[in-house]
Design a protein around this motif. Structure first.
Motif, mmCIF file in Angstrom:
data_model
loop_
_atom_site.group_PDB
_atom_site.id
_atom_site.type_symbol
_atom_site.label_atom_id
_atom_site.label_comp_id
_atom_site.label_asym_id
_atom_site.label_seq_id
_atom_site.Cartn_x
_atom_site.Cartn_y
_atom_site.Cartn_z
ATOM 1 N N LEU A 130 46.234 -9.759 75.359
ATOM 2 C CA LEU A 130 47.192 -8.659 75.393
ATOM 3 C C LEU A 130 48.608 -9.212 75.384
ATOM 4 C CD1 LEU A 130 45.522 -6.540 78.208
ATOM 5 C CD2 LEU A 130 45.533 -5.985 75.781
ATOM 6 N N ASN A 131 49.525 -8.442 74.833
ATOM 7 C CA ASN A 131 50.940 -8.805 74.832
ATOM 8 C C ASN A 131 51.732 -7.751 75.595
ATOM 9 O OD1 ASN A 131 50.906 -11.198 73.140
ATOM 10 N ND2 ASN A 131 50.268 -9.807 71.499
ATOM 11 N N ALA A 132 52.713 -8.234 76.376
ATOM 12 C CA ALA A 132 53.521 -7.302 77.168
ATOM 13 C C ALA A 132 54.921 -7.884 77.366
ATOM 14 C CB ALA A 132 52.861 -7.028 78.522
ATOM 15 N N ILE A 133 55.823 -7.011 77.728
ATOM 16 C CA ILE A 133 57.179 -7.424 78.123
ATOM 17 C C ILE A 133 57.330 -7.106 79.611
ATOM 18 C CG2 ILE A 133 59.655 -7.124 77.779
ATOM 19 C CD1 ILE A 133 58.309 -8.320 75.372
ATOM 20 N N VAL A 134 57.562 -8.161 80.428
ATOM 21 C CA VAL A 134 57.707 -7.974 81.867
ATOM 22 C C VAL A 134 59.184 -8.105 82.232
ATOM 23 C CG1 VAL A 134 56.970 -8.699 84.174
ATOM 24 C CG2 VAL A 134 55.443 -9.013 82.206
ATOM 25 N N THR A 135 59.697 -7.136 82.948
ATOM 26 C CA THR A 135 61.098 -7.165 83.396
ATOM 27 C C THR A 135 61.136 -7.366 84.911
ATOM 28 O OG1 THR A 135 61.757 -5.666 81.614
ATOM 29 C CG2 THR A 135 63.275 -5.907 83.469
ATOM 30 N N PHE A 136 61.907 -8.397 85.305
ATOM 31 C CA PHE A 136 62.074 -8.701 86.724
ATOM 32 C C PHE A 136 63.503 -8.373 87.136
ATOM 33 C CE2 PHE A 136 58.875 -11.559 85.057
ATOM 34 C CZ PHE A 136 57.873 -11.546 86.011
ATOM 35 N N LYS A 137 63.673 -7.985 88.394
ATOM 36 C CA LYS A 137 65.010 -7.741 88.935
ATOM 37 C C LYS A 137 65.146 -8.536 90.232
ATOM 38 C CE LYS A 137 67.027 -3.851 88.170
ATOM 39 N NZ LYS A 137 67.461 -2.412 88.164
ATOM 40 N N SER A 138 66.286 -9.254 90.367
ATOM 41 C CA SER A 138 66.458 -10.157 91.512
ATOM 42 C C SER A 138 67.781 -9.918 92.215
ATOM 43 C CB SER A 138 66.407 -11.621 91.055
ATOM 44 O OG SER A 138 65.274 -11.899 90.267
ATOM 45 N N ASN A 139 67.728 -9.909 93.539
ATOM 46 C CA ASN A 139 68.953 -10.006 94.337
ATOM 47 C C ASN A 139 69.340 -11.480 94.423
ATOM 48 O OD1 ASN A 139 69.185 -7.233 94.960
ATOM 49 N ND2 ASN A 139 67.597 -7.451 96.521
ATOM 50 N N VAL A 140 70.646 -11.755 94.374
ATOM 51 C CA VAL A 140 71.122 -13.139 94.298
ATOM 52 C C VAL A 140 71.875 -13.507 95.559
ATOM 53 C CG1 VAL A 140 72.616 -14.737 93.035
ATOM 54 C CG2 VAL A 140 71.242 -13.064 91.789
ATOM 55 N N GLY A 141 71.566 -14.676 96.096
ATOM 56 C CA GLY A 141 72.279 -15.221 97.250
ATOM 57 C C GLY A 141 72.397 -16.732 97.119
ATOM 58 N N LEU A 142 72.687 -17.408 98.210
ATOM 59 C CA LEU A 142 72.897 -18.850 98.189
ATOM 60 C C LEU A 142 72.367 -19.441 99.487
ATOM 61 C CD1 LEU A 142 74.285 -21.183 96.562
ATOM 62 C CD2 LEU A 142 76.271 -20.823 98.022
ATOM 63 N N VAL A 143 71.475 -20.413 99.380
ATOM 64 C CA VAL A 143 70.917 -21.085 100.557
ATOM 65 C C VAL A 143 70.823 -22.577 100.268
ATOM 66 C CG1 VAL A 143 68.906 -21.358 102.058
ATOM 67 C CG2 VAL A 143 69.602 -19.077 101.326
ATOM 68 N N ASN A 144 71.509 -23.373 101.100
ATOM 69 C CA ASN A 144 71.377 -24.838 101.038
ATOM 70 C C ASN A 144 71.545 -25.392 99.623
ATOM 71 O OD1 ASN A 144 71.037 -27.378 102.109
ATOM 72 N ND2 ASN A 144 68.813 -27.340 101.885
ATOM 73 N N TRP A 145 72.704 -25.126 99.039
ATOM 74 C CA TRP A 145 73.105 -25.643 97.740
ATOM 75 C C TRP A 145 72.439 -24.934 96.567
ATOM 76 C CZ3 TRP A 145 76.994 -29.216 97.485
ATOM 77 C CH2 TRP A 145 77.228 -30.017 98.613
ATOM 78 N N LYS A 146 71.445 -24.092 96.803
ATOM 79 C CA LYS A 146 70.675 -23.552 95.697
ATOM 80 C C LYS A 146 70.796 -22.035 95.623
ATOM 81 C CE LYS A 146 67.232 -27.260 95.849
ATOM 82 N NZ LYS A 146 65.789 -27.582 95.942
ATOM 83 N N LEU A 147 70.587 -21.527 94.398
ATOM 84 C CA LEU A 147 70.562 -20.087 94.198
ATOM 85 C C LEU A 147 69.315 -19.522 94.877
ATOM 86 C CD1 LEU A 147 72.299 -18.000 92.609
ATOM 87 C CD2 LEU A 147 70.556 -18.139 90.820
ATOM 88 N N ASN A 148 69.505 -18.511 95.707
ATOM 89 C CA ASN A 148 68.396 -17.892 96.414
ATOM 90 C C ASN A 148 68.201 -16.472 95.872
ATOM 91 O OD1 ASN A 148 66.399 -17.731 98.565
ATOM 92 N ND2 ASN A 148 67.801 -16.262 99.503
ATOM 93 N N THR A 149 67.006 -16.182 95.352
ATOM 94 C CA THR A 149 66.752 -14.865 94.757
ATOM 95 C C THR A 149 65.559 -14.204 95.433
ATOM 96 O OG1 THR A 149 65.407 -15.904 93.032
ATOM 97 C CG2 THR A 149 67.713 -15.458 92.506
#
Length: 463
Positions: A130-149
């Motif tokens: 099967l083929n599909a298009i999956v859409t994700f939504k993320s809140n963005v933050g910052l923890v210990n040098w890295k992007l936190n989602t």
């Protein structure tokens, strides 16, 4: 005849002494050797805005997900086994401060279907793609040098309805597939968060930039003037998403050092830099500019100051023909070659100081070197008087305005879009100059002038 010649010679010598003055021989103070001069400024804060384009994050994210995103080979537990592949690059965009990830996927599923009645299992297993298009939504933050989602599946759009063919007929199996999607939903959300965190780890870029900035820079080869930045602490505000880029504001607490002489060693320690979250970022830069004046150049200026001037007491007078400068035990030695009522070289000592109004170096507490004073007391007491010395002191000053401008100009190239490495850009402004102190080296007088201003070190991209 011999006595007559001797008498004439004595008379000629006396006439010469009256005309040209007494010859004095004062002991020359030898210069001393000092270690290189270093001066550390007050604490500075450097603004370090970090900007990462979503296109760069997208590139890193696609590297983290080269193909297979999810795999479950057990068909017995929930009557479905499933593999999920990414079939095209993940696309990222921004919507109201949240990260939108669009992932085209291919799902290979094995579905076990049928019934169990009277103890007899009537199941069959079918495999389909099967083929599909999956859409994700993320809140963005910052923890210990890295992007936190925090990511959730927002939408799953089938390219075609999930069906199987049974007895020549297509039977919808959406009721089987959709529960299976819920099973892998949390796993694939977590996997995407982990990939985003790995993709947007800006620690290497920032530490590489700080290491480059901490390397001493030779701002004046002629005077061996070095400028170094010593990081102490690093602050950061929370990450924000907007205009298709991730931004965060960092601030570096540091000291700045100007050194004259040998190249200083960098004090940068990557492992000692800790990221501290803050609400607001301080932004104040203090820089020390080294105004270097060699003894040779200063001597030439002072010699010109004395041209055409006579220093007298009654009928006795002297003219300074030449001035030489050097340092001994952190004091300035001023050697004056004189002609007139006194012939020879006399030596004075004093402490260099700075007049902020006239931008001149002058010498405080000026006095004759002890041996010179002893000689003058025996041969020319009038020259040892305070009034004559004061007049001489007034001519022992010179402007360092050109040296200040030179020191300032030596720093400016590092504040105009200077890029020590790809993706790192430095810009800044310097304000008015304020005198800090004067120090002496083996070859020059160093006037340390402090100036304030602003400085931005922009970290741009994920190079």
């Amino acid at each position: 005849m011999y006595e007559k010649d001797y008498f004439i010679a004595i008379c000629n010598y006396n006439i010469w002494m009256c005309q040209y003055g007494k010859k004095i021989e004062a002991l020359k103070p030898e210069p001393s050797n000092n270690a290189p001069v270093a001066f550390e400024s007050a604490t500075s804060f450097i603004n370090m805005p970090v900007t990462i384009a979503l296109a760069d994050v997208e590139g890193q994210l696609n590297k983290a997900f080269p193909g297979l995103m999810y795999e479950d080979n057990n068909v017995e537990d929930d009557k479905i086994a499933m593999k999920v592949w990414k079939t095209a690059p993940i696309r990222l965009n921004e919507e109201n401060g949240r990260l939108i990830s669009v992932v085209p996927v291919k799902i290979n599923a094995k579905v076990k279907y049928g019934t169990s009645a009277m103890g007899i299992d009537m199941y069959d297993t079918r495999e389909f793609d099967l083929n599909a298009i999956v859409t994700f939504k993320s809140n963005v933050g910052l923890v210990n040098w890295k992007l936190n989602t925090e990511t959730q599946i927002e939408n799953l759009e089938w390219q075609e309805s999930p069906t199987v063919t049974i007895a020549g007929k297509k039977v919808m199996i959406t009721y089987v597939i959709n529960p299976a999607i819920k099973l892998f939903k949390s796993k694939i959300e977590t996997r995407l968060d982990q990939a985003l965190s790995k993709a947007v780890d800006f620690k290497p870029q920032v530490l590489d930039a700080l290491e480059k900035l901490s390397a001493p820079m030779l701002t004046s080869p002629q005077y061996e003037a070095w400028f170094a930045l010593n990081p102490q602490e690093l602050y950061v505000t929370d990450a924000k998403l907007g205009k298709n880029q991730v931004t965060m504001n960092m601030g570096l607490k540091c000291s700045m050092q100007t050194t004259i002489g040998q190249q200083p060693k960098s004090s940068f320690n990557r492992n000692a830099i800790v990221l501290k979250p803050v609400k607001e970022m301080p932004d104040k830069l203090n820089v020390v500019v080294a105004a270097v004046s060699t003894y040779e150049s200063a001597s030439k200026v002072l010699t010109k100051n004395f041209q055409g001037k006579e220093f007298s007491s009654g009928s006795r007078k002297v003219t300074v023909q030449k001035v030489d400068l050097w340092q001994k035990d952190n004091k300035m030695i001023i050697a004056l070659d004189m002609t007139g009522s006194i012939n020879g070289t006399i030596y004075l000592t004093g402490y260099p100081n700075y007049n902020a109004v006239t931008k001149e170096i002058y010498f405080d507490q000026m006095d004759y070197v002890l041996d010179t004073k002893s000689v003058l007391m025996r041969t020319a007491n009038w020259l040892a008087e305070g009034m004559v010395l004061k007049k001489i002191q007034e001519s022992c000053r010179y402007s360092i305005k050109p040296n200040l401008e030179e020191g300032r100009n030596n720093l400016l190239p590092y504040l105009k879009n200077y890029s020590p490495m790809p993706g790192i850009f430095i810009n800044g402004k310097l304000g008015e100059l304020d005198f800090e102190k004067v120090q002496l080296t083996n070859n020059a007088i160093i006037a340390f002038i402090k100036t304030s201003g602003t400085m931005d070190v922009k970290v741009d991209g994920m190079k």
